[in-house]
Design a protein around this motif. Sequence first.
Motif, PDB file in Angstrom:
ATOM      1  N   GLU A 104       0.833  -1.203   0.000  1.00 34.58           N
ATOM      2  CA  GLU A 104       0.000   0.000   0.000  1.00 34.58           C
ATOM      3  C   GLU A 104       0.869   1.256   0.000  1.00 34.58           C
ATOM      4  O   GLU A 104       0.532   2.252  -0.646  1.00 34.58           O
ATOM      5  CB  GLU A 104      -0.940  -0.011   1.207  1.00 34.58           C
ATOM      6  CG  GLU A 104      -2.049  -1.063   1.088  1.00 34.58           C
ATOM      7  CD  GLU A 104      -2.908  -1.125   2.341  1.00 34.58           C
ATOM      8  OE1 GLU A 104      -2.461  -0.604   3.388  1.00 34.58           O
ATOM      9  OE2 GLU A 104      -4.016  -1.689   2.264  1.00 34.58           O
ATOM     10  N   ALA A 105       1.980   1.208   0.776  1.00 34.63           N
ATOM     11  CA  ALA A 105       2.896   2.359   0.791  1.00 34.63           C
ATOM     12  C   ALA A 105       3.494   2.595  -0.587  1.00 34.63           C
ATOM     13  O   ALA A 105       3.575   3.731  -1.068  1.00 34.63           O
ATOM     14  CB  ALA A 105       3.995   2.137   1.833  1.00 34.63           C
ATOM     15  N   GLU A 106       3.922   1.494  -1.222  1.00 35.93           N
ATOM     16  CA  GLU A 106       4.490   1.631  -2.558  1.00 35.93           C
ATOM     17  C   GLU A 106       3.435   2.088  -3.555  1.00 35.93           C
ATOM     18  O   GLU A 106       3.709   2.902  -4.446  1.00 35.93           O
ATOM     19  CB  GLU A 106       5.096   0.299  -3.009  1.00 35.93           C
ATOM     20  CG  GLU A 106       5.809   0.395  -4.345  1.00 35.93           C
ATOM     21  CD  GLU A 106       6.492  -0.893  -4.740  1.00 35.93           C
ATOM     22  OE1 GLU A 106       6.926  -0.991  -5.909  1.00 35.93           O
ATOM     23  OE2 GLU A 106       6.586  -1.814  -3.888  1.00 35.93           O
ATOM     24  N   SER A 107       2.212   1.566  -3.380  1.00 36.23           N
ATOM     25  CA  SER A 107       1.125   1.983  -4.249  1.00 36.23           C
ATOM     26  C   SER A 107       0.831   3.466  -4.083  1.00 36.23           C
ATOM     27  O   SER A 107       0.614   4.193  -5.060  1.00 36.23           O
ATOM     28  CB  SER A 107      -0.130   1.159  -3.942  1.00 36.23           C
ATOM     29  OG  SER A 107      -1.218   1.592  -4.721  1.00 36.23           O
ATOM     30  N   SER A 108       0.833   3.916  -2.800  1.00 38.51           N
ATOM     31  CA  SER A 108       0.615   5.338  -2.523  1.00 38.51           C
ATOM     32  C   SER A 108       1.726   6.184  -3.133  1.00 38.51           C
ATOM     33  O   SER A 108       1.475   7.253  -3.696  1.00 38.51           O
ATOM     34  CB  SER A 108       0.541   5.566  -1.015  1.00 38.51           C
ATOM     35  OG  SER A 108       0.414   6.933  -0.719  1.00 38.51           O
TER      36      SER A 108
END
Length: 392
Positions: free
Chosen positions: A67-71
């Motif tokens: 999710e962090a990488e997606s964000s």
Amino acid sequence: MEDGGCGQVGRCGEHGKKLVYFCRLEQLKVCSKCAILGSHRGHTVVPVEEALGELKELLSAHLVKLEAESSEQTSRLEEIERNMTAAQEEAEMLQQQVQEDFATLRSFLDSEEKVLLEWIATEKQRVLEELERLKAKCLQRAEHLSLLADPCKAMLQTTNLSDVFKVLNISSDGCPYETVNDPIVRFETEKFCGPLQYKVWKRMLQIIQTVPEAYTFDHLTAHPHLEISTNRRSVIPRCESLPVDYRDGRFDSCLCVLGTEAISMGKHYWEVTVNKKAKWDLGVAYSSVPRHGDIIYRPSRGIWCLTFRDGYCYEACDEHDIQLEVKHKPNRIGIYVDYEGGVVSFFDAEMMQTLYAFRTHFTDQLLPLYSPCTVEEGLPGDQRITIFKLNM
């Protein structure tokens, strides 16, 4: 079947017991006998519920990373889209500006051409009219002279003295027209000769907003080892300190000097002649730049600077030094500042080729910053740097 052939679903195929444990080594569910006496003896086994919890924790941690990488990718995508929009808008604005600038130049040249052609046409008409007037007078005079000459020719054949005398008197006294001695005019091409393009270019400078400005050095800010010329457009490094007043505004460590003219709005361009010097620093700085001790050339410190070292190494002093590839060593450096646009650009002023451009947002007035650096041992000739003045 479950987990690699360990029996029916929920039961161990070998012992018939429930698969309530999890072997971490082989990552299989096993029964109690498998863990104690069977093939998984000595392996690390934990209850299935505990293993499930641990795996879910790992999964949750992995999900957080995803999710962090997606964000991060979402933010990056938004930044890319913003840059795409900005690039589109800036390119369109630049295209419009280029079209307007060239339209202004074309309009000026068209006007200059029209005025010059009209002047030539007027001068041609004047000269031709004057020559036509002279031609008419000459023809009239020649015709009259011909009328007077014919009787004279006839009398050359006669022997009658009185007839010859009579014709001679008529020919001598009967000329109502004065001799045509008016100067013959000519079309004076030299009025229109000479360096036509240069003359037009000099007039064109009146409509060009940004031309090399004749800036000067502020001698009150110069380091004691820097000598400022009388016209304040040249600075020369000296080995010995000069007898100057030490003021708060004078650099006392860095061999620098500021320009006199402050920049707080508009577009400005000036050129600095560096000749064959092997090292120098040029740029702009906030007027509040420290004058005492060492200074660091960084935009975050309020300084936008280009340096030259060892006779070949050009560096742009951005937040990290950027070494530039400069094939042609310029003798003159152009510096361009667009205050509202937040641009500081450096040019090879002879080729008008961009060396480096800073993009920023100014919050204070700027002053030109110069340094001829220390005296270069063994370098023949003058070691000064000079602010170029465009002689009009």
